[in-house]
Design an enzyme around this catalytic site. Structure first.
Site, short mmCIF file in Angstrom:
data_model
loop_
_atom_site.label_atom_id
_atom_site.label_comp_id
_atom_site.label_asym_id
_atom_site.label_seq_id
_atom_site.Cartn_x
_atom_site.Cartn_y
_atom_site.Cartn_z
N ASN A 11 0.86 -1.32 0.14
CA ASN A 11 0.03 0.07 -0.08
C ASN A 11 0.96 1.42 -0.05
O ASN A 11 1.55 1.59 1.03
CB ASN A 11 -0.82 -0.14 1.26
N LYS A 13 -0.02 4.19 -0.32
CA LYS A 13 -0.50 5.48 0.32
C LYS A 13 -0.43 6.85 -0.59
O LYS A 13 -0.29 6.59 -1.65
CB LYS A 13 -0.04 5.65 1.67
N HIS A 94 -9.13 1.38 5.48
CA HIS A 94 -8.19 1.64 5.86
C HIS A 94 -8.27 2.42 7.02
O HIS A 94 -9.20 3.53 7.20
CB HIS A 94 -7.04 2.08 5.25
N GLU A 96 -6.90 4.91 8.36
CA GLU A 96 -6.25 6.16 8.23
C GLU A 96 -7.49 6.94 7.11
O GLU A 96 -8.03 8.13 7.52
CB GLU A 96 -5.26 6.26 6.96
N GLU A 164 -5.09 -4.53 11.34
CA GLU A 164 -4.08 -3.58 11.41
C GLU A 164 -4.28 -2.54 12.54
O GLU A 164 -5.04 -1.89 12.72
CB GLU A 164 -4.03 -2.55 10.21
N GLY A 170 2.76 2.45 10.62
CA GLY A 170 3.87 3.57 10.40
C GLY A 170 4.51 4.05 11.74
O GLY A 170 5.18 5.12 11.61
N SER A 209 3.74 -1.89 10.44
CA SER A 209 5.09 -1.70 10.27
C SER A 209 5.78 -2.98 10.13
O SER A 209 6.97 -3.41 10.97
CB SER A 209 5.71 -1.14 11.76
#
Length: 249
Positions: A11, A13, A94, A96, A164, A170, A209
């Site tokens: 991904n 992003k 996701h 985010e 996740e 991240g 990560s």
């Protein structure tokens, strides 16, 4: 017993450029050399069509899609638009997007329904926050998200779940293998309860990560069927060791 091929999805992003598509060639070469591993890359929307042309056979996907097929939705892209330019998969839900765009479980489910209906492999993301983990509510959070975010299974398109933990995305922090094992076991149980034997075929990815130096340990955990990789997927140097770890798991 169901044997599920490992799946590694990059991904990108909001990163990448036309020049960066040069990374796809060595990633494709590593994929061809990796027995039993599926690999896909999800670049920004602007790079999907050129990535398809330069993918070396790696499936290319979108990082999101709208739940409607068309309409007055400025800035959005439909599942049909993704498919038309050659995308073969899409990521929805996701964390985010849930946080930055306020996406609810219902919206995520509707997006997944739209993508699956058009034959796109659909990766639905779930995961708890650091506060929910600290308060002992991680399993309850993941259970509720899973139940409300995934549609019914129908047709030939593949549903994939990505766990996740938000606090690991991240940050360089990775959930312990025991924590991953516990959540993936919960997801598997809920999938089987809902879908019966078909729930055993759904692949469950871990994301947060993931790197070349921790991938093998994560892939050894029961019901970890691959990884949704963020930062490490931006270069072949970062992603190839993860693909190799999947091939040897």
């Amino acid at each position: 017993m169901h044997v599920r091929r490992k799946l590694v999805v990059g991904n990108w992003k909001m990163n990448g450029s036309l020049a960066q598509l040069a990374e796809l060639a060595p990633i494709a070469a590593a994929t061809r050399a990796a027995s039993g591993v599926d690999v896909a890359i999800c670049p920004p929307f602007t790079l999907i069509a050129p990535a398809v042309a330069r993918s070396g056979g790696i499936p290319i996907g979108g990082q999101d899609c709208h739940h409607e097929s068309a309409g007055a939705h400025t800035g959005n892209v439909s599942a049909g638009m993704l498919k038309e330019v050659g995308a073969r998969l899409v990521v929805v839900g996701h964390s985010e997007r849930r946080a930055e765009q306020g996406e609810s479980d219902e919206i995520v489910r509707r997006k997944a329904e739209a993508a699956l209906a058009l034959g796109l492999q659909t990766i639905v993301c779930i995961g708890e926050s650091e506060t929910e983990r600290a308060e002992g509510r991680a399993l309850d959070c993941c259970s509720a998200q899973l139940g409300a975010s995934i549609p019914e299974l129908s047709g030939e398109a593949e549903l994939v779940i990505a766990y996740e933990p938000i606090w690991a995305i991240g940050t360089g922090r990775v959930a312990s293998c025991d924590d991953v094992r516990e959540v993936h076991a919960l997801i598997r149980r809920l999938l089987v309860e809902r879908f019966g034997d078909a729930g055993r075929r759904v692949r469950i990815l871990y994301g947060g990560s993931v790197r070349g130096d921790n991938a093998a340990e994560l892939f050894a955990v029961d019901d970890v069927d691959g990884a949704l990789v963020g930062g490490a997927s931006l270069t072949a140097e970062g992603l190839v060791p993860i693909i190799e770890a999947a091939a040897h798991s």
